[in-house]
Design a protein around this motif. Structure first.
Motif, PDB file in Angstrom:
ATOM      1  N   ASN A  90       0.843  -1.217  -0.139  1.00 51.58           N
ATOM      2  CA  ASN A  90       0.128  -0.067  -0.112  1.00 51.58           C
ATOM      3  C   ASN A  90       0.811   1.153  -0.062  1.00 51.58           C
ATOM      4  O   ASN A  90       1.618   1.449   0.984  1.00 51.58           O
TER       5      ASN A  90
ATOM      6  N   CYS B 299      -4.936  -4.630   5.754  1.00 54.75           N
ATOM      7  CA  CYS B 299      -5.308  -3.395   5.100  1.00 54.75           C
ATOM      8  C   CYS B 299      -6.874  -3.279   4.797  1.00 54.75           C
ATOM      9  O   CYS B 299      -7.531  -4.273   4.381  1.00 54.75           O
ATOM     10  N   VAL B 300      -7.541  -2.024   5.147  1.00 54.58           N
ATOM     11  CA  VAL B 300      -8.772  -2.046   5.158  1.00 54.58           C
ATOM     12  C   VAL B 300      -9.290  -2.005   3.452  1.00 54.58           C
ATOM     13  O   VAL B 300     -10.493  -2.311   3.254  1.00 54.58           O
TER      14      VAL B 300
ATOM     15  N   GLY C 276      -3.645  -1.955   9.141  1.00 57.67           N
ATOM     16  CA  GLY C 276      -2.405  -1.818   8.490  1.00 57.67           C
ATOM     17  C   GLY C 276      -2.028  -0.349   8.185  1.00 57.67           C
ATOM     18  O   GLY C 276      -0.943   0.020   8.240  1.00 57.67           O
ATOM     19  N   VAL C 277      -3.097   0.422   8.387  1.00 59.34           N
ATOM     20  CA  VAL C 277      -2.767   1.988   8.205  1.00 59.34           C
ATOM     21  C   VAL C 277      -1.745   2.324   9.097  1.00 59.34           C
ATOM     22  O   VAL C 277      -0.934   3.451   8.967  1.00 59.34           O
TER      23      VAL C 277
HETATM   24 MO    MO Z   1      -3.941  -0.138   4.362  1.00 57.57          MO
END
Ligand code: MO
Ligand code: MTE
Length: 204
Positions: free
Chosen positions: A56, A105-106, A189-190
């Protein structure tokens, strides 16, 4: 009169079932590496990307290609007026720990990987901070929503929260946050900040 209706209903159910199977088939590549070629719709496929982990934001997109590879890169750990500046050699010379943790990750993928690096709590100890500190983590990334992350004491003190230097047995790929990134259990994840620049202990 009931017979045609039954046939129609059965045909309809058949269509619904076939659609379901097709949907599973077209996204199965996300979960099973050997089905990856069947993956038609998923934005990112598990196992694709450097070191078998999706990416990402690439280093290029983040604008960190030069800063992350600079020979004079350092990680600063600060607590009030106490500051430790670690270059690559000093950072990688600290005791290493390993953790098996996912990046989730979203955007809809999650990949578990082997991480190795320096425990966050060990870095905090360098400036005399308790393991259970609230910290502000800053990336080399010059702008953007993911540039800074706050991490609560429950994460900072966790022995598997790392400033990761390697991923799946190799030095972190530039796109995965080289030279150093955060990896901590149980966070989206962000918040797993890449291309670290500094770690600051919050007062309190
Ligand atoms: Mo993400
Ligand atoms: N500095 C920085 N860190 C970042 C990001 C980013 O854009 N910039 N993206 C985050 C997001 S949304 C995710 S899911 C993970 C993905 O890590 P990976 O690219 O190594 O798989 O990094 C996180 N860390």
């Amino acid at each position: 009169m009931t017979e045609p209706q039954r046939v129609t209903r059965r045909a309809l159910l058949g269509t619904i079932a076939a659609t379901g199977i097709a949907a599973v088939g077209l996204t199965a590549g996300q979960s099973f590496g050997w089905l990856a070629p069947l993956n038609a719709f998923a934005p990112r496929v598990q196992g694709y990307g450097p070191q078998q982990v999706p990416v990402n934001t690439t280093a290029k997109a983040a604008g960190v290609v030069d800063a992350a590879q600079a020979a004079d890169w350092t990680l600063t750990v600060r607590r009030g007026d106490r500051t430790e500046v670690l270059d690559r050699t000093r950072l990688s010379g600290l005791p290493h720990a390993r953790a098996t943790l996912p990046i989730a990750c979203v955007e809809g993928w999650s990949t578990t990987a082997q991480w190795e690096g320096v425990r966050m709590r060990d870095l905090l100890a360098l400036v005399g901070a308790p393991a259970a500190s609230t910290i502000l983590v800053t990336s080399l990334q010059p702008r953007g929503a993911y540039r800074m992350t706050t991490m609560g004491p429950e994460f900072a003190e966790d022995p598997s929260t790392l400033v990761a230097l390697s991923l799946n047995g190799r030095t972190l790929d530039l796109d995965h946050g080289y030279p150093a990134r955060v990896i901590a259990p149980g966070r989206p994840g962000v918040l797993q900040t890449k291309w670290l620049s500094s770690i600051e202990v919050m007062p309190g």
